[in-house]
Design an enzyme around this catalytic site. Structure first.
Site, mmCIF file in Angstrom:
data_model
loop_
_atom_site.group_PDB
_atom_site.id
_atom_site.type_symbol
_atom_site.label_atom_id
_atom_site.label_comp_id
_atom_site.label_asym_id
_atom_site.label_seq_id
_atom_site.Cartn_x
_atom_site.Cartn_y
_atom_site.Cartn_z
ATOM 1 N N HIS A 89 2.187 2.073 -3.261
ATOM 2 C CA HIS A 89 1.202 2.809 -3.939
ATOM 3 C C HIS A 89 1.737 4.209 -3.994
ATOM 4 O O HIS A 89 1.081 5.284 -4.267
ATOM 5 C CB HIS A 89 -0.287 2.756 -3.272
ATOM 6 C CG HIS A 89 -0.910 1.634 -3.378
ATOM 7 N ND1 HIS A 89 -2.134 1.224 -3.048
ATOM 8 C CD2 HIS A 89 -0.498 0.242 -4.154
ATOM 9 C CE1 HIS A 89 -2.418 -0.052 -3.230
ATOM 10 N NE2 HIS A 89 -1.484 -0.693 -3.816
ATOM 11 N N ASP A 111 0.842 -1.301 0.048
ATOM 12 C CA ASP A 111 -0.075 0.133 0.131
ATOM 13 C C ASP A 111 0.826 1.312 0.173
ATOM 14 O O ASP A 111 2.156 1.123 -0.625
ATOM 15 C CB ASP A 111 -1.085 -0.082 1.146
ATOM 16 C CG ASP A 111 -2.373 0.713 0.848
ATOM 17 O OD1 ASP A 111 -2.238 1.900 0.540
ATOM 18 O OD2 ASP A 111 -3.364 0.136 1.216
#
Ligand code: NAG
Ligand code: NAG
Length: 484
Positions: free
Chosen positions: A323, A300
């Site tokens: 991310h 993430d």
């Protein structure tokens, strides 16, 4: 890749190298940015005192670890009357507390939580004490809290060994937000070459279809629904995390909530790309945060900056997989969110979902103000530059007129390659983004060309960009920014 591209890659690497070595020499000066108080790691002074006293100075113990284990023989005291018996002649504070002396087995199977709690209880009472988790051992810990507020200041948690999390569901209680926490401390340092392993795969694979046979019948039930953060600091000031690695996290690797004057360096987060919700570093309600010289690889956001954060400075960080570095999502459930004065520079992003991103939910209030993203090198990043004021997690999100305002955001020297969109700026109808500036942007497609997208975005181009960002509205939005 042809010869020319190879050649320019070499040049680029040389330039980057020269660049980063220049950056190193400027460290001291840049540390003053945001007037961060320079925080010294008390452990070094402890070690120096030990050497002076000859504890670590015996033959063959010039190695730091040797010095420390020698020290532990002096402080090791099973009846835990350490405080009184070990006062140094000057009444100084060179105190070390080794978990092995408090009954920790370090065999990777025995639950060492109680030994760690006992060690902490002793270390907690002594200012500038050091709690030692030695190398060469693996410590299994259940949920544990190293808690103030009655502890003395400036405690060092010297982590050179390995700490692992239990993998059986029975070892966890449900609803646990973190596995290891440090709370309400004034001066806490975690340092060393050690590793904290969350053994997260049992959580990531914890799907309804999960078959216990898959892991040789070890799993007899499901893990709790709430996945814990590995290491969380709460309500503390002058927090240092340096040298350590956190890997295979069930959820966020390292989290700071309600903390001031935080410094993270030479830190590694390592979890696979497909591990869900495994943020590298998560910041919330924290001010004066410095993160540098760290490698963040996760499933993430590499760094996630949430509401209540200001004076956040991130530099010389590698991000990927992951991310990207994100501010938000802010304003969920009509909440007020405030983030200001964030600088992110000299970051390399490799194959990440986004590069630098600001995401807000519709219906929120507050603002994101004063953000600079500079010297960001992206390679194969899906969307390098993104503002999304329509952020939604997939559930149905209606259009609402209020929004978390986004203003004074500067993108400087962002270069490299993208795989989907170079620039995606989706700002709200009710409160457009304003003061969004770009200079030295050079983003090239890995394969297919794509044009920048802007919606209700006001700002300026300080130099020409590749590709041209023609969709930007020049000037300022007439809507005023809400103050926080
Ligand atoms: C952010 O920076 C601006 C400009 O330097 C300064 O005026 C402001 O007080 C800062 N805000 C916070 C919350 O530190
Ligand atoms: C919300 O607003 C955006 C921008 O005006 C628009 O593209 C989108 O279709 C709207 N969505 C709904 C559900 O009305």
């Amino acid at each position: 890749m042809n010869c020319f591209e190879n050649y320019s890659l070499v040049i680029l690497n040389i330039v980057l190298f020269l660049w980063s070595s220049r950056i190193e020499t400027c460290h001291a000066r840049e540390g003053n940015l945001w007037s961060l108080k320079s925080i010294s790691a008390p452990a070094n002074s402890v070690l120096d005192v030990e050497k002076e006293k000859g504890y670590g100075g015996t033959a063959g113990s010039s190695h730091q670890h040797a010095g420390r284990s020698t020290m532990s023989k002096f402080t090791g005291n099973k009846d835990m009357g350490v405080d009184d018996t070990m006062s140094t002649p000057q009444g100084g504070s060179s105190k070390s507390f080794n978990v092995l002396d408090f009954g920790a087995k370090g065999d990777g199977n025995t639950d060492d939580s109680q030994a760690f709690e006992a060690t902490w209880a002793a270390a907690c009472k002594v200012e500038a004490s050091t709690m030692i988790v030695p190398s060469g051992s693996v410590f299994l810990l259940h949920y544990i809290s190293f808690s103030g507020p009655d502890c003395a200041a400036d405690i060092v948690f010297q982590l050179d060994g390995k700490i692992i999390a239990p993998t059986s569901p029975g070892a966890w209680k449900s609803g646990l937000l973190q596995w290891i926490e440090f709370t309400k401390l004034n001066g806490i340092t975690i340092q060393g070459k050690g590793v904290i392993d969350g053994q997260g795969s049992v959580w990531w694979n914890n799907l309804p279809t999960y078959n216990p046979e898959d892991s040789e019948g070890i799993m007899s039930a499901k893990m709790p629904g709430t996945k814990p953060t590995v290491l969380r600091f709460y309500g503390s000031t002058r927090v240092i995390v340096t040298g350590i690695t956190i890997q295979n996290s069930p959820q966020t690797h390292l989290k700071f909530d309600d903390c001031t004057t935080v410094q993270v360096s030479d830190f590694k987060a390592a979890s696979p790309e497909n591990s869900p919700n495994t943020d590298g570093i998560h910041l919330q309600n924290s001010q004066d945060v410095l993160i540098y010289s760290s490698d963040l690889a996760c499933g993430d956001d590499c760094v996630s900056i949430q509401t209540g954060c200001s004076k956040v400075y991130i530099h010389n960080v590698n991000c990927g997989p992951g991310h990207g570095i994100s501010i938000g999502g802010l304003g969920k459930g009509n909440s007020k969110a405030c983030v200001s004065n964030v600088t992110v520079r000299d970051v390399a992003m490799l194959n990440t979902l986004t590069g630098v991103r600001i995401k807000t939910w519709q219906g929120g209030s507050g603002s994101v103000q004063g953000v600079t993203f500079s010297n960001i090198q992206v390679s194969g990043v899906k969307t390098p530059i993104m503002i999304d004021q329509f952020y939604c997690d997939g559930s149905k999100c209606q259009n609402e007129s209020s929004a978390v305002a986004v203003s004074d955001i500067n993108y400087i020297n962002i270069k490299g390659t993208y795989t989907s969109n170079p620039v995606h700026l989706a700002c709200s109808d009710g409160l457009p983004c304003t003061g969004i500036s770009f200079s030295a942007i050079e983003l090239k497609p890995v394969q297919e060309d794509s044009q920048p997208f802007c919606w209700n975005t006001y700002g300026e181009l300080r130099s020409s960009t590749v590709p041209p960002i023609n969709c930007l509205k020049m000037g300022k939005s007439s809507k005023t920014v809400v103050d926080c």
